[in-house]
Design an enzyme around this catalytic site. Sequence first.
Site, PDB file in Angstrom:
ATOM      1  N   HIS A 157       0.832  -1.190   0.000  1.00 28.28           N
ATOM      2  CA  HIS A 157       0.000   0.000   0.000  1.00 28.28           C
ATOM      3  C   HIS A 157       0.876   1.254   0.000  1.00 28.28           C
ATOM      4  CE1 HIS A 157      -3.157  -2.825   1.302  1.00 28.28           C
ATOM      5  NE2 HIS A 157      -3.998  -1.935   0.840  1.00 28.28           N
ATOM      6  N   LYS A 161      -0.435   4.594   4.770  1.00 29.45           N
ATOM      7  CA  LYS A 161      -1.263   3.615   5.469  1.00 29.45           C
ATOM      8  C   LYS A 161      -0.644   3.309   6.841  1.00 29.45           C
ATOM      9  CE  LYS A 161      -3.759  -0.735   4.834  1.00 29.45           C
ATOM     10  NZ  LYS A 161      -5.044  -0.103   5.211  1.00 29.45           N
TER      11      LYS A 161
END
Length: 271
Positions: A157, A161
């Site tokens: 990600h 995140k």
Amino acid sequence: MDDMKLVVVGAAGRMGRTLVRIITETPGAVVAGAIERQGAPEIGRDSGELAGLGPNGIAIADDPLPVFAQADGVLDFTAPAATVGFSELAAQARIVHVIGTTGLGPDDDAKIAAAGRHAPVIRSGNMSLGVNLLAVLVREAARALDADFDIEILEMHHRHKVDAPSGTALLLGKAAAEGRGIDLAEHWVKVRDGHTGERRRGDIGFATLRGGSVVGEHSVLLAGEGEVIELTHKAADRAIFARGAVKAALWGREKKPGLYSMADVLGLKKD
């Protein structure tokens, strides 16, 4: 039936702005409220303008209570503490609560379950059709292949995140564990460092990558002797999660109170 009046919490964030845009584009749904944390600089700004749509007449507010009272549902991709608070308010208002928040703990789960006794709660580590279909495929692959095939879950990600492994990775891990008939919490390996020794038969491993602007990439590898099966999903646009969340809200409008998942929404429940 009138359009479903939806509230977006965390409306000034990237996901919140995307939700405002997707609701506006979806027949049968309308933005009825936009909420941000107290003190956020976006308070008072028009949520449509902030989402790049032009004015929609819905100003971002910091008090959810009166907004929830006039709504049919709330879409929530915020943070664990905020989500628990919103779940209590949604339960009081008897409106649909769609939860895409990840990083929730056991205490949070219990409070959300309590809210589900009063209103429909639809919760998933990932709201996209593709990922939920992938989970079904992972479960069936794990069921068909015995523990001679090692299961590893790789996810990547964007750099912003804050939780790891991702909610999607855990969703896929649970699917694999269900296929094997085991408890994921007793068989997962989230960290490998140093001299770890030989891989234990039957474990489900997780590997986490973070960097750049990657929306989300997940692969499940089933590695046997002389062969590897790889099942992969790549998200190029967070709009896929927003579309799934709006679909979930519309589905939940006529449902009785309870806890539901995207597998319920998409008709992908396990047998």
